[in-house]
Design a protein around this motif. Structure first.
Motif, mmCIF file in Angstrom:
data_model
loop_
_atom_site.group_PDB
_atom_site.id
_atom_site.type_symbol
_atom_site.label_atom_id
_atom_site.label_comp_id
_atom_site.label_asym_id
_atom_site.label_seq_id
_atom_site.Cartn_x
_atom_site.Cartn_y
_atom_site.Cartn_z
ATOM 1 N N ARG A 9 31.709 44.882 37.158
ATOM 2 C CA ARG A 9 32.041 43.462 37.042
ATOM 3 C C ARG A 9 32.478 42.943 38.406
ATOM 4 O O ARG A 9 33.102 43.656 39.184
ATOM 5 N N LEU A 11 33.739 39.442 40.979
ATOM 6 C CA LEU A 11 34.322 38.113 41.146
ATOM 7 C C LEU A 11 34.049 37.698 42.578
ATOM 8 O O LEU A 11 34.312 38.451 43.515
ATOM 9 N N PHE A 13 34.586 34.821 45.603
ATOM 10 C CA PHE A 13 35.371 33.694 46.106
ATOM 11 C C PHE A 13 34.575 33.016 47.208
ATOM 12 O O PHE A 13 34.049 33.674 48.095
ATOM 13 N N GLN A 42 43.180 32.837 47.151
ATOM 14 C CA GLN A 42 42.259 33.853 46.653
ATOM 15 C C GLN A 42 43.017 35.007 46.001
ATOM 16 O O GLN A 42 42.603 35.538 44.973
ATOM 17 N N THR A 45 44.221 33.770 42.603
ATOM 18 C CA THR A 45 43.073 33.698 41.700
ATOM 19 C C THR A 45 42.679 35.082 41.215
ATOM 20 O O THR A 45 42.394 35.275 40.027
ATOM 21 N N LEU A 46 42.663 36.046 42.110
ATOM 22 C CA LEU A 46 42.318 37.415 41.732
ATOM 23 C C LEU A 46 43.312 37.961 40.713
ATOM 24 O O LEU A 46 42.927 38.635 39.760
ATOM 25 N N ALA A 49 42.346 36.557 37.345
ATOM 26 C CA ALA A 49 40.947 36.734 36.960
ATOM 27 C C ALA A 49 40.855 37.350 35.564
ATOM 28 O O ALA A 49 41.708 38.132 35.162
ATOM 29 N N PHE A 51 39.765 39.804 34.209
ATOM 30 C CA PHE A 51 39.459 41.235 34.181
ATOM 31 C C PHE A 51 40.546 41.925 33.369
ATOM 32 O O PHE A 51 41.721 41.796 33.691
#
Length: 53
Positions: A9, A11, A13, A42, A45-46, A49, A51
């Motif tokens: 998976r 992600l 940016f 960032q 955001t991570l 996420a 996940f």
């Protein structure tokens, strides 16, 4: 920045700002703006996420 987990998976940016200036002319406010958008946003955001852990 692209983050790929071991399960495949990913992600991606795609945000940032770039305002070139001599180091002697970069204000603390300008540096903070760059750091907040290019790194901190960032990172946050991570953390948020979708996940699973």
């Amino acid at each position: 920045m692209l983050v790929v987990r071991s399960d495949g998976r990913a992600l991606f940016f795609n945000a940032g700002i770039f305002r070139p200036a001599p180091v002697s002319e970069v204000t603390e406010e300008s540096f903070d703006e760059h750091a907040d958008l290019n790194f901190k946003d960032q990172y946050v955001t991570l953390q948020k996420a979708p996940f699973p852990s």
